[in-house]
Structure formats: structure tokens, C-alpha cells
Scaffold this active site. Structure first.
Site, PDB file in Angstrom:
ATOM      1  N   ALA A 135      -2.400   2.152  -4.448  1.00  0.00           N
ATOM      2  CA  ALA A 135      -1.959   3.556  -4.464  1.00  0.00           C
ATOM      3  C   ALA A 135      -1.900   4.103  -3.028  1.00  0.00           C
ATOM      4  O   ALA A 135      -1.724   3.340  -2.083  1.00  0.00           O
ATOM      5  CB  ALA A 135      -2.884   4.357  -5.363  1.00  0.00           C
ATOM      6  N   VAL A 177       0.869  -1.166   0.000  1.00  0.00           N
ATOM      7  CA  VAL A 177       0.000   0.000   0.000  1.00  0.00           C
ATOM      8  C   VAL A 177       0.912   1.224   0.000  1.00  0.00           C
ATOM      9  O   VAL A 177       1.918   1.246   0.717  1.00  0.00           O
ATOM     10  CB  VAL A 177      -0.900   0.032   1.250  1.00  0.00           C
ATOM     11  CG1 VAL A 177      -1.814   1.263   1.235  1.00  0.00           C
ATOM     12  CG2 VAL A 177      -1.719  -1.251   1.355  1.00  0.00           C
ATOM     13  N   CYS A 178       0.593   2.227  -0.824  1.00  0.00           N
ATOM     14  CA  CYS A 178       1.289   3.513  -0.792  1.00  0.00           C
ATOM     15  C   CYS A 178       2.786   3.286  -1.066  1.00  0.00           C
ATOM     16  O   CYS A 178       3.132   2.492  -1.931  1.00  0.00           O
ATOM     17  CB  CYS A 178       1.019   4.154   0.570  1.00  0.00           C
ATOM     18  SG  CYS A 178       1.345   5.908   0.696  1.00  0.00           S
ATOM     19  N   SER A 179       3.656   3.960  -0.364  1.00  0.00           N
ATOM     20  CA  SER A 179       5.096   3.834  -0.630  1.00  0.00           C
ATOM     21  C   SER A 179       5.660   2.479  -0.211  1.00  0.00           C
ATOM     22  O   SER A 179       6.858   2.233  -0.383  1.00  0.00           O
ATOM     23  CB  SER A 179       5.870   4.970   0.029  1.00  0.00           C
ATOM     24  OG  SER A 179       5.605   5.036   1.406  1.00  0.00           O
ATOM     25  N   GLY A 180       4.824   1.599   0.292  1.00  0.00           N
ATOM     26  CA  GLY A 180       5.270   0.227   0.543  1.00  0.00           C
ATOM     27  C   GLY A 180       5.782  -0.449  -0.722  1.00  0.00           C
ATOM     28  O   GLY A 180       6.621  -1.362  -0.656  1.00  0.00           O
TER      29      GLY A 180
END
Lengths: 212, 212
Positions: free
Chosen positions: B151, B99-102
Site C-alpha cells: 500500500a 510500493v504505493c502507486s508503483g
């Protein structure tokens, strides 16, 4: 401004973390996780521990209160430090708010007497027993009474965006929304009992028995 | 089935808690919060502590991996136990997700080489540097590679509903969605930079400086 999110054992994590994530990004706001005592509380099923950083007596004058829900609310309703703290701080908050079954605690503290309010779809009748008038709405505001309640679990995100607007301005709310990329595209349109069939509701019933 | 959510210092809480809240309600799934060592990790701004219940060596064969984002991802990218664990467990997962910058961590572990992937809207170029091909999409699936990326922040909820469908069935996903009343009604339509004006983006920039 200080936003106090009041935790308790067996809470529903997203009820608390949704509003936290929206509000923590706004520099005008500090978020503190409070509770009866410092230390870890666990969610309903025990899968997750969250830290209470400040006991209630360390948070005597929050500007905003957020009360999450979860099966653990049931243990709060008979009275005790949680309701005492709500009653003590509410007269000076800018907004006292709840997510999901958190409205039961607001009601049991006497803060929803005669007011319309919302909660998780499964417990409208339960909320009514505590003096509120349940309505099926995602967010219910009584700005003159400084009370806002949100429906089940994920609705706290929507409520917190409105809170950001009320506390700061609509630019702050929109900026927070962009930050968390809250542009929902759920793969199903199944977010309410009115939107699913009996097979799904039967599954909901099964899951509730095991994990509530 | 075991779902391992891999925490690290300075993570973004909702990246982890969104998927947790969807998946924890499904009895077929157990969720464990893992990390380099047991104990508390704090979010970016320090406002929230989450508990790591099992160190990486206690979670050798999760069925699903969820990698949240947050500014703390930057500390993971040079190598170390976090990337080592991702590389070790990925060959046997059913799905390895972010998720996200993961997705930066997945990419730095070599799991996104040459694949399209998504991430927070602000770091597409950064993700590209680690060998992935960023695309502006809420959830990107490579089912043949068992990789799914989501995202920014809140998109993990949408991804987790899809995961529930893939792991169990669509009834499970819909039941989880009803449970968390995920029927989004944000007060603004401002969930992406393409949906807001320059005034809002300026505020986003201000907030990012202070709270990232």
C-alpha cells in the site's frame, strides 16, 4: 520554514529519508539536503547515492536541523565543518534533531551536555562518552533546549510526525501520516533487542560485521 | 541475489528507501538502483536527488524488482523503456514487487491482469482501470505469480520484511527489523483515511494540490 537535513558520507539513508518524507508534504516547510560540499554522498555500503544540494555555507539559518546516523558519523566526531555548522546554526533553530547515531554528532558538538538523549540501541555507551545521558526511548524531547533525538533508523518517522505537530499543528502531522499511509503492520514483532531471541541477535552480529 | 529498485523522475523517496534499508543489511542481497539512464533522478517536489547507478540494460536479470510510486508513475503508464524492462525481467525474477502507486506500473505492464493488488489509498479506482482488482490491505501476495504489492509509501518497509523472510529466512527478517529498530510508536493513530476526521482529510486535500 526551512528544514535542513545534513548529509555526510556513509550515512544510513532511512534516517534521513524518513523525516524528509513526513515533512516534505507540508507546504509550510521546505526541505534542503545540505552537507560539507555539494554533490553526491553514498550510504554505508555504497549502494545508494544521495545529492547534497547546498553546502553548509549556503544554509546559514535553518529553522530545523535533522542529523541522520550511520557509520560515517564516526568520521565527524573529531571536529570539522560538520560540527562547526551544527554549533553555528543551533542557537537560532526552532529544533535541532537527530536520528539513530546522529545523536553522537549532536553530542560531540556539545549540544547534549548533561541531557538525556536516545540513539541506536547498540551505542548507548558510546553516546554516554560524549556527555549525553542515554535513555531507552523512541523519541526524547527537550523542548526548552530545542533538542529532539530519536532512536534507531526508522524512529525518525515517528519523530518527524511529532515535529510536524510542533512546527505546524496536529492536523498537519495527521495529514502527513495519512499521506504516507503510516499504519505500521510489520509481519514480526521484532523491532528491538528485547523482542528477539539469541538466534536473531547472533544474526544481527554477523550482519553488522559485514555491512557496517 | 540482486535486488533492483527501479527509479524514475518524480518518485516518492520513501517508497524506494524503505525496502532498500531493510534489504541492504542482509549480506545475501545486493541492492542496485536502476532506471532508464544512469544519473540523478529527483523526487516529486524536487527536494531530493537519488542516483541511478545502472541503466536498465545493465540489469538484465535481477532476482527481485521493487517498483516505487510517486506522481511520476503517470509518465510511465503509456509505455516505454520502464514497462519494457519490467516485462523483460519479470519472467525470471523470484519476486516482482511494488510500493504505493508503483502498482500502476506493474499493472500497465500487464503483470497484474485479474489479480488482487494494493496501492496508495487514494488511487484504487485508477489501479482498477489498468486491470488489477484493488483491495484495501497493507501487503498483497501472489506467491504463485511471484507478485507482491504494498500500500502507500511507508508500507514498503513492512513488505520488505516479508520479502527478507521469503528470500532468506525469518531470522534474517527479524535481524533486519532489529537493526533498523522498527518498533513503530507513531504519536498519532492516523495512518489511514478511516482513522482520521474530515478536518484532517481536508488538509490532506490541500497538501495534495500543492505538493503532488
Amino acid at each position: 520554514m526551512q528544514v535542513a537535513i545534513a548529509l555526510f558520507p556513509r550515512l544510513t539513508a532511512l534516517d534521513a529519508i524518513g523525516p524528509y518524507e513526513v515533512l516534505q508534504r507540508i507546504p509550510d516547510l521546505d526541505v534542503v539536503f545540505t552537507g560539507e560540499q555539494r554533490g553526491e554522498v553514498r550510504t554505508e555500503n555504497g549502494f545508494l547515492g544521495l545529492t547534497v544540494d547546498a553546502a553548509f555555507d549556503e544554509v546559514p539559518a535553518p529553522d530545523v536541523v535533522v542529523v541522520p546516523g550511520g557509520v560515517g558519523t564516526r568520521e565527524l566526531l573529531g571536529g570539522g565543518p560538520y560540527l562547526d555548522w551544527l554549533r553555528a546554526v543551533h542557537p537560532r533553530t526552532r529544533f535541532t534533531t537527530s536520528v539513530c547515531s546522529g545523536s553522537l554528532a549532536l553530542a560531540a558538538a556539545g549540544l547534549l551536555d548533561g541531557l538525556t538523549a536516545t540513539t541506536h540501541w547498540s551505542i548507548y555507551d558510546f553516546l554516554r562518552q560524549y556527555g549525553a545521558e542515554p535513555v531507552q526511548q523512541r523519541v526524547v524531547e527537550h523542548l526548552d533546549r530545542r533538542i529532539i533525538t530519536a532512536a534507531g533508523v526508522s524512529s525518525g518517522i515517528d519523530m518527524a510526525l511529532r515535529l510536524a505537530e510542533l512546527l505546524v499543528d496536529d492536523v498537519a502531522a495527521r495529514a502527513a501520516q495519512v499521506f504516507i499511509e503510516y499504519d505500521p503492520q510489520p509481519p514480526f514483532d521484532a523491532g528491538h533487542p528485547s523482542k528477539v531471541d539469541a538466534v536473531v541477535m547472533e544474526r544481527v552480529g554477523e550482519y553488522a560485521k559485514i555491512r557496517s
